[in-house]
Design a protein around this motif. Structure first.
Motif, PDB file in Angstrom:
ATOM      1  N   LEU A 264       0.862  -1.179   0.000  1.00  0.00           N
ATOM      2  CA  LEU A 264       0.000   0.000   0.000  1.00  0.00           C
ATOM      3  C   LEU A 264       0.898   1.228   0.000  1.00  0.00           C
ATOM      4  O   LEU A 264       1.949   1.236   0.648  1.00  0.00           O
ATOM      5  N   PRO A 265       0.534   2.300  -0.709  1.00  0.00           N
ATOM      6  CA  PRO A 265       1.335   3.522  -0.657  1.00  0.00           C
ATOM      7  C   PRO A 265       1.232   4.160   0.721  1.00  0.00           C
ATOM      8  O   PRO A 265       0.154   4.193   1.327  1.00  0.00           O
ATOM      9  N   TYR A 266       2.357   4.654   1.206  1.00  0.00           N
ATOM     10  CA  TYR A 266       2.397   5.212   2.558  1.00  0.00           C
ATOM     11  C   TYR A 266       1.412   6.364   2.735  1.00  0.00           C
ATOM     12  O   TYR A 266       0.806   6.511   3.803  1.00  0.00           O
ATOM     13  N   HIS A 267       1.209   7.174   1.711  1.00  0.00           N
ATOM     14  CA  HIS A 267       0.337   8.350   1.868  1.00  0.00           C
ATOM     15  C   HIS A 267      -1.105   7.976   2.225  1.00  0.00           C
ATOM     16  O   HIS A 267      -1.851   8.782   2.779  1.00  0.00           O
ATOM     17  N   MET A 268      -1.502   6.712   1.937  1.00  0.00           N
ATOM     18  CA  MET A 268      -2.860   6.276   2.285  1.00  0.00           C
ATOM     19  C   MET A 268      -3.080   6.247   3.791  1.00  0.00           C
ATOM     20  O   MET A 268      -4.193   6.468   4.273  1.00  0.00           O
ATOM     21  N   LEU A 269      -2.015   5.948   4.533  1.00  0.00           N
ATOM     22  CA  LEU A 269      -2.148   5.794   5.986  1.00  0.00           C
ATOM     23  C   LEU A 269      -1.275   6.778   6.762  1.00  0.00           C
ATOM     24  O   LEU A 269      -1.170   6.684   7.987  1.00  0.00           O
ATOM     25  N   GLN A 270      -0.663   7.692   6.066  1.00  0.00           N
ATOM     26  CA  GLN A 270       0.275   8.619   6.688  1.00  0.00           C
ATOM     27  C   GLN A 270      -0.408   9.530   7.715  1.00  0.00           C
ATOM     28  O   GLN A 270      -1.499  10.045   7.486  1.00  0.00           O
ATOM     29  N   THR A 271       0.250   9.682   8.860  1.00  0.00           N
ATOM     30  CA  THR A 271      -0.209  10.619   9.888  1.00  0.00           C
ATOM     31  C   THR A 271       1.005  11.365  10.440  1.00  0.00           C
ATOM     32  O   THR A 271       2.154  10.922  10.282  1.00  0.00           O
ATOM     33  N   THR A 272       0.758  12.451  11.127  1.00  0.00           N
ATOM     34  CA  THR A 272       1.838  13.200  11.769  1.00  0.00           C
ATOM     35  C   THR A 272       2.540  12.335  12.804  1.00  0.00           C
ATOM     36  O   THR A 272       3.770  12.365  12.934  1.00  0.00           O
ATOM     37  N   GLU A 273       1.750  11.527  13.525  1.00  0.00           N
ATOM     38  CA  GLU A 273       2.324  10.654  14.563  1.00  0.00           C
ATOM     39  C   GLU A 273       3.247   9.604  13.951  1.00  0.00           C
ATOM     40  O   GLU A 273       4.332   9.327  14.493  1.00  0.00           O
ATOM     41  N   HIS A 274       2.829   8.986  12.828  1.00  0.00           N
ATOM     42  CA  HIS A 274       3.683   8.008  12.144  1.00  0.00           C
ATOM     43  C   HIS A 274       4.994   8.674  11.724  1.00  0.00           C
ATOM     44  O   HIS A 274       6.087   8.122  11.932  1.00  0.00           O
ATOM     45  N   ASP A 275       4.888   9.845  11.115  1.00  0.00           N
ATOM     46  CA  ASP A 275       6.074  10.562  10.650  1.00  0.00           C
ATOM     47  C   ASP A 275       7.030  10.865  11.808  1.00  0.00           C
ATOM     48  O   ASP A 275       8.249  10.676  11.702  1.00  0.00           O
ATOM     49  N   GLN A 276       6.466  11.335  12.909  1.00  0.00           N
ATOM     50  CA  GLN A 276       7.302  11.701  14.054  1.00  0.00           C
ATOM     51  C   GLN A 276       8.020  10.483  14.637  1.00  0.00           C
ATOM     52  O   GLN A 276       9.190  10.575  15.024  1.00  0.00           O
ATOM     53  N   PHE A 277       7.316   9.352  14.695  1.00  0.00           N
ATOM     54  CA  PHE A 277       7.928   8.121  15.193  1.00  0.00           C
ATOM     55  C   PHE A 277       9.131   7.735  14.332  1.00  0.00           C
ATOM     56  O   PHE A 277      10.223   7.451  14.847  1.00  0.00           O
ATOM     57  N   MET A 278       8.957   7.731  13.024  1.00  0.00           N
ATOM     58  CA  MET A 278      10.038   7.324  12.120  1.00  0.00           C
ATOM     59  C   MET A 278      11.212   8.278  12.166  1.00  0.00           C
ATOM     60  O   MET A 278      12.377   7.861  12.200  1.00  0.00           O
ATOM     61  N   GLN A 279      10.915   9.574  12.179  1.00  0.00           N
ATOM     62  CA  GLN A 279      11.980  10.563  12.252  1.00  0.00           C
ATOM     63  C   GLN A 279      12.766  10.428  13.558  1.00  0.00           C
ATOM     64  O   GLN A 279      13.972  10.695  13.608  1.00  0.00           O
ATOM     65  N   ALA A 280      12.076   9.996  14.597  1.00  0.00           N
ATOM     66  CA  ALA A 280      12.726   9.854  15.912  1.00  0.00           C
ATOM     67  C   ALA A 280      13.651   8.645  15.961  1.00  0.00           C
ATOM     68  O   ALA A 280      14.745   8.709  16.534  1.00  0.00           O
ATOM     69  N   ILE A 281      13.237   7.520  15.357  1.00  0.00           N
ATOM     70  CA  ILE A 281      14.008   6.283  15.545  1.00  0.00           C
ATOM     71  C   ILE A 281      15.169   6.116  14.569  1.00  0.00           C
ATOM     72  O   ILE A 281      16.189   5.519  14.923  1.00  0.00           O
ATOM     73  N   VAL A 282      15.032   6.612  13.336  1.00  0.00           N
ATOM     74  CA  VAL A 282      16.039   6.317  12.304  1.00  0.00           C
ATOM     75  C   VAL A 282      17.451   6.753  12.705  1.00  0.00           C
ATOM     76  O   VAL A 282      18.396   5.954  12.631  1.00  0.00           O
ATOM     77  N   PRO A 283      17.678   8.000  13.159  1.00  0.00           N
ATOM     78  CA  PRO A 283      19.046   8.376  13.550  1.00  0.00           C
ATOM     79  C   PRO A 283      19.591   7.528  14.687  1.00  0.00           C
ATOM     80  O   PRO A 283      20.773   7.163  14.686  1.00  0.00           O
ATOM     81  N   HIS A 284      18.729   7.207  15.654  1.00  0.00           N
ATOM     82  CA  HIS A 284      19.187   6.409  16.802  1.00  0.00           C
ATOM     83  C   HIS A 284      19.545   4.982  16.388  1.00  0.00           C
ATOM     84  O   HIS A 284      20.541   4.431  16.870  1.00  0.00           O
ATOM     85  N   VAL A 285      18.755   4.376  15.525  1.00  0.00           N
ATOM     86  CA  VAL A 285      19.059   3.017  15.055  1.00  0.00           C
ATOM     87  C   VAL A 285      20.382   3.017  14.293  1.00  0.00           C
ATOM     88  O   VAL A 285      21.261   2.170  14.532  1.00  0.00           O
ATOM     89  N   GLY A 286      20.555   3.960  13.371  1.00  0.00           N
ATOM     90  CA  GLY A 286      21.784   4.018  12.593  1.00  0.00           C
ATOM     91  C   GLY A 286      23.018   4.215  13.461  1.00  0.00           C
ATOM     92  O   GLY A 286      24.043   3.547  13.267  1.00  0.00           O
ATOM     93  N   LYS A 287      22.926   5.109  14.430  1.00  0.00           N
ATOM     94  CA  LYS A 287      24.081   5.384  15.295  1.00  0.00           C
ATOM     95  C   LYS A 287      24.372   4.214  16.240  1.00  0.00           C
ATOM     96  O   LYS A 287      25.537   3.901  16.506  1.00  0.00           O
ATOM     97  N   ALA A 288      23.318   3.558  16.727  1.00  0.00           N
ATOM     98  CA  ALA A 288      23.513   2.408  17.626  1.00  0.00           C
ATOM     99  C   ALA A 288      24.185   1.256  16.884  1.00  0.00           C
ATOM    100  O   ALA A 288      25.122   0.630  17.394  1.00  0.00           O
ATOM    101  N   LEU A 289      23.725   0.972  15.671  1.00  0.00           N
ATOM    102  CA  LEU A 289      24.321  -0.106  14.872  1.00  0.00           C
ATOM    103  C   LEU A 289      25.772   0.203  14.536  1.00  0.00           C
ATOM    104  O   LEU A 289      26.657  -0.648  14.684  1.00  0.00           O
ATOM    105  N   SER A 290      26.025   1.422  14.064  1.00  0.00           N
ATOM    106  CA  SER A 290      27.370   1.781  13.619  1.00  0.00           C
ATOM    107  C   SER A 290      28.369   1.804  14.770  1.00  0.00           C
ATOM    108  O   SER A 290      29.532   1.437  14.601  1.00  0.00           O
ATOM    109  N   ALA A 291      27.912   2.221  15.942  1.00  0.00           N
ATOM    110  CA  ALA A 291      28.805   2.273  17.100  1.00  0.00           C
ATOM    111  C   ALA A 291      29.220   0.879  17.554  1.00  0.00           C
ATOM    112  O   ALA A 291      30.341   0.669  18.013  1.00  0.00           O
ATOM    113  N   LYS A 292      28.330  -0.085  17.383  1.00  0.00           N
ATOM    114  CA  LYS A 292      28.582  -1.433  17.901  1.00  0.00           C
ATOM    115  C   LYS A 292      29.144  -2.390  16.849  1.00  0.00           C
ATOM    116  O   LYS A 292      30.038  -3.196  17.142  1.00  0.00           O
ATOM    117  N   LEU A 293      28.647  -2.319  15.624  1.00  0.00           N
ATOM    118  CA  LEU A 293      28.956  -3.345  14.627  1.00  0.00           C
ATOM    119  C   LEU A 293      29.823  -2.865  13.472  1.00  0.00           C
ATOM    120  O   LEU A 293      30.298  -3.679  12.687  1.00  0.00           O
TER     121      LEU A 293
END
Length: 348
Positions: A264-293
């Motif tokens: 399904l295209p993301y815009h069909m279910l897109q919300t401000t809350e979904h966007d904020q969640f993704m924007q919040a986690i992506v930098p932290h996931v990338g930095k956590a992985l890179s620091a450890k692995l």
């Protein structure tokens, strides 16, 4: 060897299939080559077994001739790891190559496949991400697994190194003592947990299964859905390249398209809350992985939201599959080439 190639020279690392053919995402390799040529760069595909002291035997795609040529190359300015099999990546030849790249100060990403349980422990120890993790244990002890199941009533059983929804099962309590195990093409009932364990413990132990708390996912049109988030490194941060929705359809175990899920295209279910969640986690996931692995220039996240509105990170993939959304794939090529240029520029 003389430096007689355009710069940057990007090496795309893969492996061979059992039949001897090169493995990996060939359409991706071709599109990267086309885009790099337009940026005055070039790429070649190679395997660890064909490296030599001062050169590498590789395979280069010619857009003009629409075919591949086998050639000898100098060592690349950067290596993009797309080895598609964990066994190949762990082989002695691959590990030797990784150590050689470090010795020569040649940047490479992504360093390895991600063990699902190691990922859980890693993210659990990263404060900003703790709240998004389903509780998870190793499925190697009968009493602990039964206690975990009684606590949540529904669990997902996953091999620690699987991908694309392979080998995933849902384990549920369906009544007094009755246990149900359901897979993509498999359904089985047991009159007791003890009999389930007797029947399945060998499989669970041999394939290193983990058990993950079953989340009651939000639904759209009567079927659960997940987010597929593609991310890339950019400068000193990590950014979202694209988001897709994957919905369960023919079965309710997984939303992966190879297992019968649908897009399904993301815009069909897109919300401000979904966007904020993704924007919040992506930098932290990338930095956590890179620091450890080691440096992760690219990864994808499988995430979701429960019926109560709570967000979850289910998995992180170090070798993202192709997205069926054309616009996401196009942005992926641009982001990768931008990252190639950025990383090779800093080496000069």
């Amino acid at each position: 060897m003389k430096k007689n190639y355009p710069s940057p020279l990007i090496g795309i690392l893969t492996s061979r299939k059992a039949n001897g053919a090169l493995a990996g995402n060939c359409p991706l390799f071709i599109e990267l080559q086309k885009r790099l040529i337009s940026l005055n760069g070039i790429s070649f595909v190679f395997i660890p077994e064909e490296i030599e002291k001062d050169s590498i035997i590789g395979y280069q795609f010619s857009p003009d001739d629409k075919c591949w040529f086998k050639k000898r190359f100098r060592y690349p300015d950067l290596v993009y790891n797309r080895i598609p099999f964990q066994k190949s990546e762990q082989a002695e030849s691959s590990q030797y190559l990784f150590s050689l790249l470090k010795e020569r100060n040649i940047p490479f990403f992504n360093p390895c496949f991600i063990d699902k349980y190691e990922l859980y422990l890693l993210l659990k120890n990263h404060d900003p991400l703790q709240q998004y993790l389903p509780q998870t244990i190793l499925a190697k002890d009968q009493e602990k697994l039964f206690s975990f199941l009684k606590n949540f009533n529904v669990l997902y059983l996953k091999p620690r190194y699987s991908s694309k929804g392979k080998g995933i099962f849902r384990l549920s309590i369906k009544g007094p003592g009755r246990i149900e195990l359901e897979g993509i093409k498999h359904k089985e009932s047991f009159p007791s947990f003890k009999l389930f364990w007797k029947s399945w413990n060998k499989e669970l132990l041999e394939k290193n299964y983990l058990a993950q708390e079953g989340i009651e996912s939000e639904e759209y049109a009567g079927h659960r859905f997940d987010f597929r988030i593609l991310a890339h490194a950019e400068e000193d941060d990590f950014v979202i390249t694209g988001v897709g929705i994957r919905q369960s359809h023919k079965q309710g175990i997984t939303t992966h398209i190879p297992a019968g899920g649908r897009l399904l295209p993301y815009h069909m279910l897109q919300t401000t809350e979904h966007d904020q969640f993704m924007q919040a986690i992506v930098p932290h996931v990338g930095k956590a992985l890179s620091a450890k692995l080691g440096f992760f220039g690219e990864f994808s996240i499988d995430a979701g939201v429960s019926k109560t509105g709570r967000y979850y990170i289910y998995e992180v993939n170090s070798k993202p599959m192709s997205f069926d959304e054309t616009e996401i794939e196009e942005r992926k090529i641009e982001q990768l080439c931008r990252l190639f240029l950025q990383l090779t520029e800093t080496q000069k």
